[in-house]
Write a protein that holds these residues in place. Structure first.
Motif, mmCIF file in Angstrom:
data_model
loop_
_atom_site.group_PDB
_atom_site.id
_atom_site.type_symbol
_atom_site.label_atom_id
_atom_site.label_comp_id
_atom_site.label_asym_id
_atom_site.label_seq_id
_atom_site.Cartn_x
_atom_site.Cartn_y
_atom_site.Cartn_z
ATOM 1 N N GLY A 141 61.548 38.869 -43.803
ATOM 2 C CA GLY A 141 61.782 39.501 -42.632
ATOM 3 C C GLY A 141 60.330 40.474 -42.054
ATOM 4 O O GLY A 141 60.168 40.853 -41.067
ATOM 5 N N ASN A 142 59.953 41.979 -42.977
ATOM 6 C CA ASN A 142 59.370 42.554 -42.718
ATOM 7 C C ASN A 142 58.091 42.084 -42.620
ATOM 8 O O ASN A 142 56.976 42.205 -42.047
ATOM 9 C CB ASN A 142 59.501 43.964 -43.405
ATOM 10 N N ILE A 143 57.024 41.167 -43.760
ATOM 11 C CA ILE A 143 56.161 40.096 -43.864
ATOM 12 C C ILE A 143 56.338 39.419 -42.707
ATOM 13 O O ILE A 143 55.371 39.686 -42.067
ATOM 14 C CB ILE A 143 56.494 39.572 -45.174
ATOM 15 N N SER A 144 56.975 38.841 -42.270
ATOM 16 C CA SER A 144 56.505 37.821 -41.329
ATOM 17 C C SER A 144 56.638 38.665 -39.979
ATOM 18 O O SER A 144 55.945 38.310 -39.049
ATOM 19 C CB SER A 144 57.769 36.945 -41.375
ATOM 20 N N PHE A 145 57.270 40.257 -39.577
ATOM 21 C CA PHE A 145 57.292 40.540 -38.457
ATOM 22 C C PHE A 145 55.661 41.161 -38.187
ATOM 23 O O PHE A 145 55.200 41.795 -37.769
ATOM 24 C CB PHE A 145 58.777 42.030 -38.999
ATOM 25 N N PHE A 146 55.233 41.382 -39.770
ATOM 26 C CA PHE A 146 54.076 42.295 -39.571
ATOM 27 C C PHE A 146 53.424 41.298 -39.373
ATOM 28 O O PHE A 146 52.162 41.397 -39.010
ATOM 29 C CB PHE A 146 53.702 43.558 -40.947
ATOM 30 N N VAL A 147 52.842 40.142 -39.775
ATOM 31 C CA VAL A 147 52.150 38.763 -39.686
ATOM 32 C C VAL A 147 51.977 38.400 -38.597
ATOM 33 O O VAL A 147 50.657 38.661 -37.821
ATOM 34 C CB VAL A 147 52.787 37.480 -40.690
ATOM 35 N N ALA A 148 53.154 38.267 -37.807
ATOM 36 C CA ALA A 148 53.140 37.925 -36.357
ATOM 37 C C ALA A 148 52.388 38.847 -35.447
ATOM 38 O O ALA A 148 52.114 38.611 -34.507
ATOM 39 C CB ALA A 148 54.680 38.041 -35.753
ATOM 40 N N ARG A 149 52.619 40.178 -35.931
ATOM 41 C CA ARG A 149 52.414 41.612 -34.958
ATOM 42 C C ARG A 149 50.913 41.523 -35.246
ATOM 43 O O ARG A 149 49.907 41.619 -34.160
ATOM 44 C CB ARG A 149 53.400 42.901 -35.681
ATOM 45 N N ARG A 150 50.468 41.227 -36.529
ATOM 46 C CA ARG A 150 48.678 41.522 -36.317
ATOM 47 C C ARG A 150 47.961 40.126 -36.197
ATOM 48 O O ARG A 150 47.175 40.524 -34.691
ATOM 49 C CB ARG A 150 48.067 41.290 -37.791
ATOM 50 N N ARG A 151 48.600 38.660 -35.755
ATOM 51 C CA ARG A 151 48.398 38.305 -34.531
ATOM 52 C C ARG A 151 48.080 38.311 -33.568
ATOM 53 O O ARG A 151 47.113 37.171 -32.958
ATOM 54 C CB ARG A 151 49.131 36.915 -35.266
ATOM 55 N N ARG A 152 49.221 38.776 -32.982
ATOM 56 C CA ARG A 152 49.207 39.584 -31.615
ATOM 57 C C ARG A 152 48.161 39.946 -31.364
ATOM 58 O O ARG A 152 47.948 40.648 -30.182
ATOM 59 C CB ARG A 152 50.640 39.808 -31.146
ATOM 60 N N GLY A 153 47.700 41.560 -31.976
ATOM 61 C CA GLY A 153 46.775 42.375 -32.046
ATOM 62 C C GLY A 153 47.202 43.113 -31.704
ATOM 63 O O GLY A 153 47.017 44.003 -31.146
#
Lengths: 303, 225
Positions: A291-303
């Motif tokens: 969950g944390n990995i997908s959260f950080f990946v999604a946050r990075r993508r959003r910028g």
């Protein structure tokens, strides 16, 4: 078979989790039903393959064991069944272990309940533990079931000074004065140890506040894991020891098995349930990481 | 008068119960009041049962949404009530213990109520896992601390915690996961719990004083009720 089961469990669950970890790296979330499937596998596979682990009693559990062990033979031990069927799978192994240990040590055991459901649970315990494992123990001499009385902590408030003001008879309607086990018992103050097993209200906390503290009687307990943190403030002065959740029950069962070889073949549900709990905890931790990995990946993508 | 009498009873009982703790002559009265409380508590069962029948009976009568569940609830209630009151199939007859092995009440308890209750509780494992996945996100500093603590406790409650850190030398045993889990429970958790308990106790004292002095009357309801 045990090791094979363990390997299969880890392979099946590990492969699935790895797949979702890779998906998490792409920022994808896991659906709730997938988590449910993994938890289902995590709890059922260890049961099917009888996966168990070695347990060692922690100090808080050992304190309860040592107290029962070090009481002189024939001491008076009261066990209160303060739980219902919903909590039973988690705390029943504790109450059964307390009962087994107390009877094996030759203590006199008094059963009661502050929960209405406690009366039925105590009756089941007598049938499944006392009658089967201690056929030589005599009702009314070695153990007695006082049953349930309404009033929650109000019951304790009364029996701390006089048991017979609340209990004139045992659960079967037998006059308490006719039972040898009740000779010399006026109030809870005549007990050597009070044990409450439960996890809700009324429970261990009320036993401490309304019986243990005012009567200066040692109190020990067994509690559902979710309630255990609330009881730590009482340990070790007001609560001499505590079994928290299945882990506590498993540790106590292991300690009992270590010192009483005759219990090697008796059911040890605490130890048995540690397999599913261990694997379920691991799966939960894996999903937290995913969950944390997908959260950080999604946050990075959003910028 | 409707409001004065309950306030007087509350003040009297509250005062006597406090005095009974500190003054031995009032101890006997405190015990008597505790017995009164236990007797009144029994009547709560009638009230609870009556309320259950009224609410679910109304739902069935009006064929409200999911009235079928209410019918099951009432059927279960009356079945258990009859089995307990009349001690149906009780080996010792009407005078014996209601929970005697072989009685219908104990059979219903062992084979229906017990597994149903346990199944409901077991479902928690699934919801806890799902909630942990969604809630434990390292969004900020506080959430990260919570996440680490949760990890240590989760591992510390399993034998894997012992295996994973058994290599740590004895002089650094606090760093072994089970010991770290115990430390979290007996230090930060204990401090937090004690603070909450002291806060609650102070609140209970002030609320009790308000009740005894008749300042707090909301428990009586409003005049319109």
């Amino acid at each position: 078979m045990n090791n094979l089961g363990l390997i299969i469990s880890f392979l099946v669950i590990g492969a699935g989790l790895l797949w979702f970890l890779l998906r998490a790296l792409q920022g994808k979330e896991v659906e709730r039903r997938i988590i449910f499937v993994f938890i289902g596998l995590a709890v059922s596979v260890p049961i099917l393959f009888s996966i168990t682990f070695a347990e060692k009693a922690s100090p808080i559990v050992k304190a309860v064991y040592d107290k029962i062990e070090n009481l002189p033979d024939g001491s008076r031990v009261l066990i209160s069944y303060d739980y219902g069927p919903s909590m039973a799978p988690e705390v029943e192994p504790m109450s059964n272990a307390f009962l087994r240990h107390s009877l094996a040590k030759g203590h006199k055991v008094y059963l009661m309940g502050l929960w209405a459901t406690g009366q039925s649970i105590a009756a089941t315990a007598i049938d499944s533990v006392v009658r089967r494992e201690f056929p030589e123990k005599v009702y009314g001499v070695d153990f007695v079931n006082l049953g349930y009385k309404a009033g929650n902590q109000g019951v304790l408030n009364v029996i701390i000074t006089d048991i017979r003001k609340m209990y004139l008879t045992d659960v079967g309607g037998i006059d308490l004065d006719s039972l040898p086990i009740m000779d010399g018992i006026k109030s809870l103050r005549n007990m050597n140890l009070l044990m409450s097993v439960g996890g809700g209200f009324p429970g261990i906390k009320e036993w401490i506040q309304f019986a243990g503290d005012p009567g200066h009687i040692p109190v020990a307990g067994g509690s559902a894991a979710v309630s255990a943190p609330l009881l730590y403030p009482y340990y070790p002065t007001q609560l001499l020891g505590l079994l928290g959740g299945i882990k506590g029950a498993a540790e106590y069962e292991a300690e009992l098995k270590r010192h009483y070889p005759q219990f090697a073949d008796t059911p040890q549900p605490g130890i048995k349930m540690m397999g599913p709990q261990t694997l379920a905890h691991l799966v939960i931790m894996a999903f937290i990481i995913i969950g944390n990995i997908s959260f950080f990946v999604a946050r990075r993508r959003r910028g | 008068m409707k409001r004065k009498i309950p306030v007087i009873i509350t003040s009297l009982v509250g005062t006597v119960l406090i005095l009974s703790v500190f003054f031995p002559p009032a101890e006997r009265m405190g015990e008597d009041f505790s017995i009164f409380f236990d007797i009144i508590a029994v009547f709560a069962f009638f009230l609870g049962g009556g309320n259950l029948v009224r609410i679910h009976g109304n739902k069935i009568y009006k064929k409200a949404r999911d009235w079928g569940f209410s019918a099951v609830t009432l059927a279960g209630f009356f079945l258990m009530l009859a089995a307990g009151l009349f001690k149906i199939a009780n080996p010792g007859g009407i005078a014996a213990d209601v929970t005697a092995q072989g009685s219908l009440f104990q059979m219903l308890y062992d084979w229906i109520f017990n597994p149903l209750g346990a199944s409901m509780y077991a479902l928690l494992a699934f919801y806890v896992a799902s909630a942990s996945y969604r809630a434990f996100r390292a969004k900020n500093k506080e959430a990260t601390i919570l996440l680490i603590a949760a990890f240590i406790i989760l591992l510390g409650r399993t034998p894997l915690g012992v295996y994973a850190t058994a290599w740590i030398p004895e002089q650094f045993s606090l760093m072994q996961i089970p010991n770290l889990a115990i430390w979290i429970m007996t230090a930060p958790n204990l401090a937090g719990q004690r603070a909450i308990m002291i806060g609650i106790a102070l609140g209970v004292i002030s609320m009790s004083l308000r009740l005894i002095l008749g300042v707090e009357r909301t428990y009586l309801g409003t005049d319109n009720e």
